[in-house]
Design an enzyme around this catalytic site. Structure first.
Site, PDB file in Angstrom:
ATOM      1  N   PRO A  32      36.116 -87.556  39.369  1.00 45.77           N
ATOM      2  CA  PRO A  32      36.025 -88.206  38.059  1.00 45.77           C
ATOM      3  C   PRO A  32      35.203 -87.353  37.088  1.00 45.77           C
ATOM      4  O   PRO A  32      34.146 -86.851  37.451  1.00 45.77           O
ATOM      5  CB  PRO A  32      35.290 -89.515  38.365  1.00 45.77           C
ATOM      6  CG  PRO A  32      35.452 -89.724  39.827  1.00 45.77           C
ATOM      7  CD  PRO A  32      35.511 -88.351  40.427  1.00 45.77           C
ATOM      8  N   CYS A  65      26.073 -89.139  39.776  1.00 48.16           N
ATOM      9  CA  CYS A  65      25.952 -88.686  38.386  1.00 48.16           C
ATOM     10  C   CYS A  65      24.515 -88.271  38.080  1.00 48.16           C
ATOM     11  O   CYS A  65      23.578 -89.036  38.327  1.00 48.16           O
ATOM     12  CB  CYS A  65      26.387 -89.794  37.440  1.00 48.16           C
ATOM     13  SG  CYS A  65      26.369 -89.287  35.712  1.00 48.16           S
ATOM     14  N   LYS A 111      30.705 -91.430  46.401  1.00 44.59           N
ATOM     15  CA  LYS A 111      30.446 -90.028  46.086  1.00 44.59           C
ATOM     16  C   LYS A 111      28.977 -89.918  45.696  1.00 44.59           C
ATOM     17  O   LYS A 111      28.479 -90.733  44.924  1.00 44.59           O
ATOM     18  CB  LYS A 111      31.338 -89.543  44.942  1.00 44.59           C
ATOM     19  CG  LYS A 111      31.212 -88.047  44.626  1.00 44.59           C
ATOM     20  CD  LYS A 111      32.286 -87.623  43.635  1.00 44.59           C
ATOM     21  CE  LYS A 111      32.234 -86.115  43.397  1.00 44.59           C
ATOM     22  NZ  LYS A 111      31.111 -85.715  42.522  1.00 44.59           N
ATOM     23  N   HIS A 148      28.541 -83.983  46.645  1.00 46.12           N
ATOM     24  CA  HIS A 148      28.346 -82.833  45.766  1.00 46.12           C
ATOM     25  C   HIS A 148      27.057 -82.179  46.242  1.00 46.12           C
ATOM     26  O   HIS A 148      25.983 -82.783  46.169  1.00 46.12           O
ATOM     27  CB  HIS A 148      28.234 -83.256  44.311  1.00 46.12           C
ATOM     28  CG  HIS A 148      28.123 -82.086  43.372  1.00 46.12           C
ATOM     29  ND1 HIS A 148      28.514 -82.149  42.054  1.00 46.12           N
ATOM     30  CD2 HIS A 148      27.688 -80.816  43.554  1.00 46.12           C
ATOM     31  CE1 HIS A 148      28.315 -80.980  41.477  1.00 46.12           C
ATOM     32  NE2 HIS A 148      27.800 -80.159  42.373  1.00 46.12           N
ATOM     33  N   ASN A 196      32.142 -81.156  47.867  1.00 46.09           N
ATOM     34  CA  ASN A 196      32.312 -80.934  46.435  1.00 46.09           C
ATOM     35  C   ASN A 196      31.247 -79.942  45.969  1.00 46.09           C
ATOM     36  O   ASN A 196      30.113 -79.998  46.414  1.00 46.09           O
ATOM     37  CB  ASN A 196      32.173 -82.277  45.699  1.00 46.09           C
ATOM     38  CG  ASN A 196      32.238 -82.169  44.191  1.00 46.09           C
ATOM     39  OD1 ASN A 196      31.485 -82.812  43.479  1.00 46.09           O
ATOM     40  ND2 ASN A 196      33.151 -81.360  43.671  1.00 46.09           N
ATOM     41  N   GLY A 197      31.644 -79.041  45.071  1.00 44.61           N
ATOM     42  CA  GLY A 197      30.703 -78.086  44.505  1.00 44.61           C
ATOM     43  C   GLY A 197      31.175 -76.663  44.633  1.00 44.61           C
ATOM     44  O   GLY A 197      31.379 -76.166  45.746  1.00 44.61           O
ATOM     45  N   ASP A 198      31.401 -76.002  43.500  1.00 47.00           N
ATOM     46  CA  ASP A 198      31.776 -74.586  43.446  1.00 47.00           C
ATOM     47  C   ASP A 198      33.136 -74.303  44.065  1.00 47.00           C
ATOM     48  O   ASP A 198      33.334 -73.262  44.705  1.00 47.00           O
ATOM     49  CB  ASP A 198      30.707 -73.714  44.121  1.00 47.00           C
ATOM     50  CG  ASP A 198      29.389 -73.719  43.376  1.00 47.00           C
ATOM     51  OD1 ASP A 198      29.345 -74.280  42.268  1.00 47.00           O
ATOM     52  OD2 ASP A 198      28.397 -73.192  43.914  1.00 47.00           O
TER      53      ASP A 198
END
Length: 388
Positions: A26, A111, A151, A181, A213-215
């Site tokens: 998202p 977030c 998440k 993340h 998640n990430g990069d």
């Protein structure tokens, strides 16, 4: 654009089976119906809505009710919720379930945006373990047979990590998958994601899928993450900005052998221009307003044409076009046979930001528990609008 293949596999999230272990993250102001449809046209996986505030959903805010709508072509349908009050989160989940707004629900605990964390939401919330547990448990019960996932980030900062305990709590509560993340809130999107944290979470959570998640800027990155960490799938955010066809690359690299995932992309300038025009067209349809759709595509100009021979004057004109005909005329002036520029078009996209001290409620870090008074303050502080 080479693709190092990871072991091909499907991904099952509750009763949903995906033919590629890929999820669109998202992103506020980005992952509306138009962008989700565009990404789906190129690839496979699960495409999640913008973050929806539970209070706004419960109060049936007009903008929020529009954001949770899906096009008839979207299946499975996925909505991400943000909230800090257990009762409000539960009520929002029940609305989605009872009115059949989605097939999958995700809860945002990752977030890092100050307007969210200063209210105790997003990446700040798992620090309050009892509150986190209550929100997740009540949401899972309310979701019933619809898979509910979370998440999250590693934690607030390097001294206040929460992801392993939060993972254990969420697994025990019955979530269908957990995405990490691999940064803290204080890192925002800066530096490099700590993929070793994904490995540790995968070793800790063993009964449900763990997604990394990430990069992830390319299919090679996704394959490498899965190989290095053992995660069950990947969540892609900024890497697809201006490159919705990345989901085709990911499906071919990670999905089922022999599945119809399309042909490898030859990303000439003409191909990119066509994708940009399709995105603008879908935005006009989504907003039901040509001017608004053309205004919304403006923020995508730099991402689509990164590395390509598109001069500043032409980019500026695209960023002020107010009709699809104007966009068509501008695209026609490009060197459409210009080849894919290689490294110049690759790598990081979107703003990385810089490390910063997270904004938190007063005395938030003094305890993992939250008192009744603070709980009431959190409920009152829930954001009324969606996004973030």
């Amino acid at each position: 654009m080479n693709t190092a293949l990871a072991p091909a596999r499907t991904l099952r999230i509750g009763n949903i089976e995906l033919d590629a272990p890929v999820v669109l993250a998202p992103m506020a102001g980005i992952t509306n119906t138009a962008f989700r449809r565009l990404c789906r046209e190129y690839g496979a996986g699960l495409y999640v809505s913008e973050m929806i505030t539970t209070r706004a959903l419960v109060e049936r805010n007009d903008t929020t009710m529009r954001l949770i709508r899906h096009h008839e072509s979207e299946t499975p349908r996925s909505i991400q919720l943000y909230g800090v009050d257990p009762g409000t989160v539960e009520a929002a989940v029940r609305i989605i379930v009872d009115e059949d707004h989605a097939d999958h629900i995700d809860l945002n605990f990752g977030c890092p945006v100050p307007k969210v964390t200063r209210r105790g939401g997003g990446a700040a919330l798992p620090w309050k373990t009892s509150l986190f547990r209550e929100i997740v448990e009540r949401a899972v019960r309310a979701a019933g047979e619809k898979p509910l996932t979370i998440k999250m980030r590693k934690g607030i900062d390097a001294d206040h990590l929460t992801y392993l305990e939060a993972g254990r709590i969420a697994e025990g509560a019955g979530v269908a998958s957990i995405a990490l993340h691999a940064r803290t809130a204080s890192e925002f999107y800066s530096g490099h994601a700590d993929w070793s944290a994904i490995t540790k979470l995968k070793e800790t959570v063993t009964s449900v899928p763990v997604l990394g998640n990430g990069d992830i800027w390319s299919a090679d990155d996704a394959a490498r993450m899965m190989a290095e960490t053992g995660c069950d799938g990947v969540v892609v955010g900024r890497g697809c900005l201006g490159r919705p066809w990345l989901f085709g690359d990911l499906a071919r690299a990670l999905g089922q052998p022999g599945a119809a995932h399309g042909e490898p992309v030859d990303a000439t300038l003409g191909f990119v221009a066509k994708a940009f025009r399709r995105h603008a067209e879908l935005l006009v349809e989504f907003f039901e307003d040509e001017g608004r759709g053309c205004r919304d595509i403006r923020k995508h100009v730099a991402w689509y044409f990164k590395g390509y021979p598109v001069g500043g004057e032409l980019r500026a004109s695209l960023a002020t076009a107010s009709t699809l005909n104007e966009i068509d005329e501008l695209l026609a002036t490009m060197e459409l046979d210009a080849p894919y520029p290689g490294a110049a078009a690759e790598g990081q996209r979107g703003r990385a930001g810089t490390p910063k001290r997270p904004a938190l409620p007063d005395r938030w870090l003094e305890s993992h528990e939250i008192g009744d008074a603070a709980g009431r303050e959190l409920a009152d502080a829930e954001l009324h609008h969606s996004g973030g």
